[in-house]
Design an enzyme around this catalytic site. Structure first.
Site, PDB file in Angstrom:
ATOM      1  N   CYS A 290       0.808  -1.221   0.000  1.00  0.00           N
ATOM      2  CA  CYS A 290       0.000   0.000   0.000  1.00  0.00           C
ATOM      3  C   CYS A 290       0.840   1.269   0.000  1.00  0.00           C
ATOM      4  O   CYS A 290       0.649   2.169  -0.834  1.00  0.00           O
ATOM      5  CB  CYS A 290      -0.979  -0.019   1.172  1.00  0.00           C
TER       6      CYS A 290
ATOM      7  N   HIS B  37      -2.636   1.223   6.807  1.00  0.00           N
ATOM      8  CA  HIS B  37      -3.004   1.182   5.389  1.00  0.00           C
ATOM      9  C   HIS B  37      -3.067   2.604   4.858  1.00  0.00           C
ATOM     10  O   HIS B  37      -3.278   3.570   5.602  1.00  0.00           O
ATOM     11  CB  HIS B  37      -4.344   0.481   5.192  1.00  0.00           C
TER      12      HIS B  37
ATOM     13  N   HIS C 263      -5.733   2.131  -4.472  1.00  0.00           N
ATOM     14  CA  HIS C 263      -4.827   1.601  -3.447  1.00  0.00           C
ATOM     15  C   HIS C 263      -4.405   0.185  -3.793  1.00  0.00           C
ATOM     16  O   HIS C 263      -5.047  -0.512  -4.590  1.00  0.00           O
ATOM     17  CB  HIS C 263      -5.486   1.635  -2.068  1.00  0.00           C
TER      18      HIS C 263
END
Length: 386
Positions: free
Chosen positions: A302, A350, A362
């Site tokens: 990520c 994240h 993402h």
């Protein structure tokens, strides 16, 4: 009682001693070798005691173990539940991955601090050496005064009074004796100051070296424990991958989901500035696989996707999601615009890039390629604009 016949002898002794002391003072300042006599103490090479570690060092050593925040789940056994297991395990593995990356930053910082501390230690040792040189410089005068006293020579104003032939000579001799006393006392005071400086520098040298070694060792130890947990997660991930291989095509499609939600028009995204350009770059990676620890250019985790996309437009963004949550300029979630960096979860494990219309791009998790997804799919931690 002093006879008239002995006056010239005593007078000559006093004059010779005064001249010797004054000249010795000057010669000593010029670096002459010290004369034999009672030794001036030399500063020892090691301190008798170590100062206590600073509070910051103790706090660092007492910091919570970052690996304690992670618990490795039991081995997966049910292929039918592989989707849920992959989602849960992947999130935990991503948390651990971000923690390892963040801890590596701490290790690197500790090593940098250690190098700085070693430089300070070397500087402190140089100060010790300089102070010892100053001690050696003043030892000659101290030795000569000590030797003169040891041999019973008395040099004072009483003898100057007894041996002077005239008031002017008395004043001259008293002036010489005052100068001798002044120079000797000054140099002895400088000797003591040099010795004190040497001891302080020596103590700082020991403290700096000890603090640096402890800081680096503590950071590396925490990193080792995190890597142990990461390896345990990797074992579970390999087991889940085995289950993933047994999943049907429909189950895999369910896990991956749509790469772009229905109704979302990538070509219709409106924006400007370098952050919008970074978003445009990230959107070109839709469909690329998620890989733990990857930073591009065709596989990502990520934070790796965010860092890589921004790097393509000349913007330096930190490596981990935690660091990305601290950089740039804070933005209220209600004021997000395309290209802003959005971080998620309380532990900031994240991150994605806002794409407008309530969506983000993402790199999500194992088995799920880079995709566009609703930004409210996860609890938002904060928003930053780079």
């Amino acid at each position: 009682m002093v006879s008239r016949h002995s006056l010239p002898t005593l007078r000559g002794s006093v004059t010779a001693l005064a001249v010797a002391l004054v000249c010795g003072s000057v010669v000593g300042q010029a670096g002459a070798d010290p004369q034999p006599g009672p030794a001036v103490p030399i500063v020892d090479a090691q301190p008798a005691t170590q100062p206590p570690a600073p509070a910051a060092d103790r706090a660092h050593r007492e910091a919570p173990d970052p690996a304690a925040a992670f618990t490795v789940p039991p081995a997966p056994t049910d292929p039918g539940a592989a989707v849920d297991q992959i989602i849960t395990l992947s999130h935990e593995a991503e948390r651990a991955n971000q923690a390892v990356l963040a801890q590596q930053q701490q290790v690197d910082a500790a090593v940098t601090d250690q190098h700085a501390a070693e430089a300070r230690r070397d500087a402190a040792q140089a100060a010790v050496d300089a102070a010892q040189a100053a001690v050696d410089r003043y030892r000659g005068t101290a030795d000569r005064v000590a030797a003169a006293n040891y041999q019973g020579v008395q040099v004072n104003k009483l003898y100057a009074l007894m041996l002077s032939k005239s008031p002017q000579q008395l004043l001259d001799q008293m002036s010489v004796l005052d100068q001798v006393t002044f120079e000797t006392e000054r140099q002895l005071a400088e000797y003591k100051s040099a010795e004190s400086d040497a001891r302080a520098a020596r103590a700082e040298s020991a403290r700096a070296a000890d603090a640096a070694a402890q800081a680096t060792a503590a950071a590396q130890d925490a990193q080792d424990r995190l890597r142990d947990k990461q390896e345990a997660f990797q074992g579970r991930i390999n087991e889940v991958r085995g289950l993933y291989g047994q999943m049907t095509g429909a189950a895999r499609a369910q896990l991956a989901g749509a790469l772009v939600p229905a109704g979302f028009d990538i070509a219709g995204i409106v924006g400007s500035g370098p952050e919008f350009a970074a978003l445009q770059v990230a959107l070109t990676r839709i469909g690329d696989p998620y890989v733990w620890g990857a930073t591009g250019s065709h596989q990502f985790d990520c934070s790796g996707l965010v860092q890589w996309a921004y790097a393509q437009v000349g913007i330096d963004v930190p490596r981990t999601s935690q660091q990305q949550a601290q950089g740039g300029t804070p933005v209220d979630p209600a004021d997000m615009r395309p290209g802003d960096v959005v971080t998620f979860y309380d532990d900031v494990s994240h991150v994605g890039i806002y794409a407008g219309n309530g969506m983000m791009v993402h790199a999500s998790t194992f088995g799920v390629p880079v995709k566009v997804q609703a930004v409210d799919s996860f609890p938002i931690h904060n928003v930053r604009r780079y």
